[in-house]
Design a protein around this motif. Sequence first.
Motif, PDB file in Angstrom:
ATOM      1  N   THR A 344       0.834  -1.213   0.000  1.00  0.00           N
ATOM      2  CA  THR A 344       0.000   0.000   0.000  1.00  0.00           C
ATOM      3  C   THR A 344       0.858   1.249   0.000  1.00  0.00           C
ATOM      4  O   THR A 344       0.590   2.207  -0.729  1.00  0.00           O
ATOM      5  N   SER A 345       1.914   1.262   0.812  1.00  0.00           N
ATOM      6  CA  SER A 345       2.800   2.430   0.851  1.00  0.00           C
ATOM      7  C   SER A 345       3.449   2.665  -0.505  1.00  0.00           C
ATOM      8  O   SER A 345       3.550   3.809  -0.964  1.00  0.00           O
ATOM      9  N   ALA A 346       3.889   1.585  -1.152  1.00  0.00           N
ATOM     10  CA  ALA A 346       4.504   1.734  -2.467  1.00  0.00           C
ATOM     11  C   ALA A 346       3.494   2.238  -3.488  1.00  0.00           C
ATOM     12  O   ALA A 346       3.826   3.051  -4.356  1.00  0.00           O
ATOM     13  N   ALA A 347       2.241   1.757  -3.403  1.00  0.00           N
ATOM     14  CA  ALA A 347       1.217   2.202  -4.353  1.00  0.00           C
ATOM     15  C   ALA A 347       0.874   3.676  -4.138  1.00  0.00           C
ATOM     16  O   ALA A 347       0.718   4.435  -5.106  1.00  0.00           O
ATOM     17  N   ILE A 348       0.737   4.093  -2.870  1.00  0.00           N
ATOM     18  CA  ILE A 348       0.459   5.505  -2.579  1.00  0.00           C
ATOM     19  C   ILE A 348       1.616   6.370  -3.070  1.00  0.00           C
ATOM     20  O   ILE A 348       1.426   7.459  -3.626  1.00  0.00           O
ATOM     21  N   MET A 349       2.834   5.895  -2.870  1.00  0.00           N
ATOM     22  CA  MET A 349       3.995   6.627  -3.371  1.00  0.00           C
ATOM     23  C   MET A 349       3.901   6.836  -4.876  1.00  0.00           C
ATOM     24  O   MET A 349       4.170   7.934  -5.382  1.00  0.00           O
ATOM     25  N   GLY A 350       3.511   5.797  -5.606  1.00  0.00           N
ATOM     26  CA  GLY A 350       3.392   5.934  -7.057  1.00  0.00           C
ATOM     27  C   GLY A 350       2.352   6.962  -7.460  1.00  0.00           C
ATOM     28  O   GLY A 350       2.562   7.732  -8.402  1.00  0.00           O
ATOM     29  N   GLN A 351       1.234   7.015  -6.735  1.00  0.00           N
ATOM     30  CA  GLN A 351       0.199   8.003  -7.061  1.00  0.00           C
ATOM     31  C   GLN A 351       0.663   9.420  -6.754  1.00  0.00           C
ATOM     32  O   GLN A 351       0.415  10.350  -7.540  1.00  0.00           O
ATOM     33  N   LEU A 352       1.319   9.601  -5.618  1.00  0.00           N
ATOM     34  CA  LEU A 352       1.803  10.939  -5.279  1.00  0.00           C
ATOM     35  C   LEU A 352       2.896  11.391  -6.240  1.00  0.00           C
ATOM     36  O   LEU A 352       2.949  12.570  -6.622  1.00  0.00           O
ATOM     37  N   ARG A 353       3.768  10.478  -6.632  1.00  0.00           N
ATOM     38  CA  ARG A 353       4.827  10.853  -7.573  1.00  0.00           C
ATOM     39  C   ARG A 353       4.227  11.269  -8.922  1.00  0.00           C
ATOM     40  O   ARG A 353       4.664  12.248  -9.532  1.00  0.00           O
ATOM     41  N   THR A 354       3.214  10.542  -9.379  1.00  0.00           N
ATOM     42  CA  THR A 354       2.555  10.923 -10.632  1.00  0.00           C
ATOM     43  C   THR A 354       1.896  12.290 -10.509  1.00  0.00           C
ATOM     44  O   THR A 354       1.947  13.109 -11.434  1.00  0.00           O
ATOM     45  N   THR A 355       1.280  12.554  -9.353  1.00  0.00           N
ATOM     46  CA  THR A 355       0.652  13.856  -9.133  1.00  0.00           C
ATOM     47  C   THR A 355       1.688  14.974  -9.159  1.00  0.00           C
ATOM     48  O   THR A 355       1.461  16.040  -9.758  1.00  0.00           O
ATOM     49  N   VAL A 356       2.841  14.755  -8.522  1.00  0.00           N
ATOM     50  CA  VAL A 356       3.894  15.775  -8.527  1.00  0.00           C
ATOM     51  C   VAL A 356       4.379  16.042  -9.947  1.00  0.00           C
ATOM     52  O   VAL A 356       4.599  17.202 -10.334  1.00  0.00           O
ATOM     53  N   GLN A 357       4.561  15.001 -10.736  1.00  0.00           N
ATOM     54  CA  GLN A 357       5.003  15.200 -12.117  1.00  0.00           C
ATOM     55  C   GLN A 357       4.000  16.028 -12.910  1.00  0.00           C
ATOM     56  O   GLN A 357       4.378  16.907 -13.690  1.00  0.00           O
ATOM     57  N   THR A 358       2.715  15.756 -12.716  1.00  0.00           N
ATOM     58  CA  THR A 358       1.683  16.519 -13.424  1.00  0.00           C
ATOM     59  C   THR A 358       1.681  17.977 -12.995  1.00  0.00           C
ATOM     60  O   THR A 358       1.615  18.896 -13.822  1.00  0.00           O
ATOM     61  N   LEU A 359       1.766  18.212 -11.687  1.00  0.00           N
ATOM     62  CA  LEU A 359       1.769  19.586 -11.184  1.00  0.00           C
ATOM     63  C   LEU A 359       3.030  20.333 -11.599  1.00  0.00           C
ATOM     64  O   LEU A 359       2.982  21.533 -11.906  1.00  0.00           O
ATOM     65  N   ALA A 360       4.163  19.644 -11.629  1.00  0.00           N
ATOM     66  CA  ALA A 360       5.410  20.310 -12.006  1.00  0.00           C
ATOM     67  C   ALA A 360       5.361  20.798 -13.438  1.00  0.00           C
ATOM     68  O   ALA A 360       5.876  21.884 -13.753  1.00  0.00           O
ATOM     69  N   ARG A 361       4.754  20.024 -14.310  1.00  0.00           N
ATOM     70  CA  ARG A 361       4.701  20.418 -15.718  1.00  0.00           C
ATOM     71  C   ARG A 361       3.749  21.584 -15.964  1.00  0.00           C
ATOM     72  O   ARG A 361       3.736  22.153 -17.037  1.00  0.00           O
ATOM     73  N   LEU A 362       2.927  21.900 -14.959  1.00  0.00           N
ATOM     74  CA  LEU A 362       2.139  23.131 -15.033  1.00  0.00           C
ATOM     75  C   LEU A 362       2.962  24.342 -14.624  1.00  0.00           C
ATOM     76  O   LEU A 362       2.475  25.471 -14.691  1.00  0.00           O
ATOM     77  N   ASP A 363       4.215  24.092 -14.193  1.00  0.00           N
ATOM     78  CA  ASP A 363       5.148  25.147 -13.795  1.00  0.00           C
ATOM     79  C   ASP A 363       4.577  26.004 -12.676  1.00  0.00           C
ATOM     80  O   ASP A 363       4.666  27.239 -12.694  1.00  0.00           O
ATOM     81  N   LEU A 364       4.010  25.344 -11.675  1.00  0.00           N
ATOM     82  CA  LEU A 364       3.502  26.040 -10.507  1.00  0.00           C
ATOM     83  C   LEU A 364       4.636  26.295  -9.520  1.00  0.00           C
ATOM     84  O   LEU A 364       5.618  25.550  -9.483  1.00  0.00           O
ATOM     85  N   PRO A 365       4.523  27.319  -8.700  1.00  0.00           N
ATOM     86  CA  PRO A 365       5.541  27.537  -7.662  1.00  0.00           C
ATOM     87  C   PRO A 365       5.504  26.402  -6.647  1.00  0.00           C
ATOM     88  O   PRO A 365       4.489  25.707  -6.503  1.00  0.00           O
ATOM     89  N   PRO A 366       6.601  26.190  -5.910  1.00  0.00           N
ATOM     90  CA  PRO A 366       6.672  25.034  -5.007  1.00  0.00           C
ATOM     91  C   PRO A 366       5.536  24.938  -3.999  1.00  0.00           C
ATOM     92  O   PRO A 366       5.026  23.847  -3.738  1.00  0.00           O
TER      93      PRO A 366
END
Length: 652
Positions: A344-366
């Motif tokens: 479960t921890s590994a799966a949640i990590m994968g979802q959060l990492r995907t979310t960060v990648q999506t948000l980063a490509r929107l070039d939002l501030p940290p």
Amino acid sequence: MDNAAAPPRPTRQPPPSLDEAGSPPPQQPDDASPRTPTSRPLSPGSRRSDAVCGGSRESPALPGCGTSRPAPGAERPAEGPRDQAERAPGAQTDRLRFLEAAAQRIARGVDLDETLRELRRTAVPAFADTMLVHLRHPLPAGEGEAAEPLVLRLHSVAQGPEDAVTAAPRGAAEPQQLTVTGRFAESLLARQPVFGDAPEIAPSVAALLEPVASVPTAPAPGRRLIIAPLYGRGHLMGTVALLRGADRLAFTNDDLLVASQLATYAAFGVDETTLYGHEASVADALQLTMLPSSLPETTGVRLASRYLPAAGTTQVGGDWYDAIPLPGNRVALVVGDVMGHSITSAAIMGQLRTTVQTLARLDLPPEEVLYHLDEQAQRLGSEHMATCLYAIYDPISQRLQVADAGHPPPVLLHADGSGEVLQVPAGAPIGVGGVPFETVEMPAPTGATLLLYTDGLVESRHMDVWTGVELLRARLEAAAMRASPPLETLCDAVLTLLGPDARDDDVALIAARFEGFPPRNVAYWFLSPQPQTAGRARQLTRRALHRWSLGPMLDATELMVSEVVTNAVRYASRPIALRLLRTEVLRCEVGDDSPQLPRMRCAQAGDEGGRGLFLVDQLSESWGATMLSTGKVVWFEQQIPEEYRRPGPDAP
């Protein structure tokens, strides 16, 4: 995260008795053959002298348990008259004590080999002189169907020290295998232990006992052999064969039940360790798949990373790292840690990492990235919490922006070898909700190295996190004093901060060495949104390309700059930013304050507009548009010919 990691694997409790486990004792067949034993539950009035023998500190012996030598050439019948030892008071109690001690001892095994080793130590020589363990191949795990046909592979052979019946084989290249079919397979799948003289196993006895070199003139093992199935919660895991030598009494029906109970204890242990290993391997494969296979190669920064699982568990956690290229040769550096150690921890990590990648490509501030990541974590469930640190490095301005969500602070190693723990306000962990995050901007000088890491590197049961952070800073300074260490060498040096046995949590780290961007390869202007701005942009572009000796690229670049700037003038209300970057490619960026992203259209013959982005698409290597919190940036790139890639003088 050490304070939220899953607890250590609990000690396995002894499995229930044979009846509690749902395994009925073997039944007498209808023909009442004298070679098939009648299995009866142990009763207080049953006191057989040959039930269990040998005894040890952990496996108590029973009185009259087969240590006396029978008459030469005679094998004691299973249903003979009861002698004085069988009527001795306390024999039944000692047998139950033996089984209780065996259950506790076998339950101590933490893996397959240790579980079976405890079974061997319990049974030999207290109950038998020789024990052979065969495991099913492949060993079933989970809820899936077991492989067919039933194939047994020899796992181990154990024998008594001096009065052993046979000798174990030496130098065997491959483990012995046996395919079990017919009535023998049916009896094993029915969870029924049998004596060596049972008709259904007679064809397989020789193959089962082949690992112990039997004497050709010796009689058949008969009731000096018991074969009990290792049956777990859902599958047959294998068999255990128990033999007694000629100087001990043969097994009895009560011994058959004792052997079955020992096999049940071991089978539950084998089943649990198999499932545990299967889950650990799935979690490991899941996390390693979700971690980046390689880091991007970006101009102005060099990257290196490491990931190590915890030393005290075979299960991985939710630690991750990432490096995400952003517009303008910037790069986002991310490190995070999901609480717990499980799939479960590994799966949640994968979802959060995907979310960060999506948000980063929107070039939002940290701080905006962490805010939206916190919202996503709350949607996944309030029990899923994580820490995260998000940083953006701009090699052109040589600035660093950092925001923290409950994560240990980054450490900056300056070019002169001095270390600094960056002061970043620590927000609440991801998943708490309702807590604002704050971005801190600071210089990122050329030659400095930034280290982002998870708490498994600096925290253990013997050291708090702040002591570990200071120790990490000192370790970085010590590594830099010897010379300017390569980035990979620096990562290896800090991994030795905690010994391999002292690591209680996973470790993920990413290191970034700032190289900056040569000023001579950057051209930057602010232009007013007026009708004549497109012409001014063409003049500035022509001058910069001449300075860079990129004359052959002039016509196409001028045309594309003109089209993109014209589109920006149409929608902008504030000055337009035009920037040219020269690396292995020529990159042009046009920024304005309008959030409306341009779209390429298919213009009709009579249309006056709609062809600008079509030209950009045809003439450039790649192009795109990125939404910013202050507007948008439209960019395109062209490949610079090999002969023109040498550095040019400063652009205006």
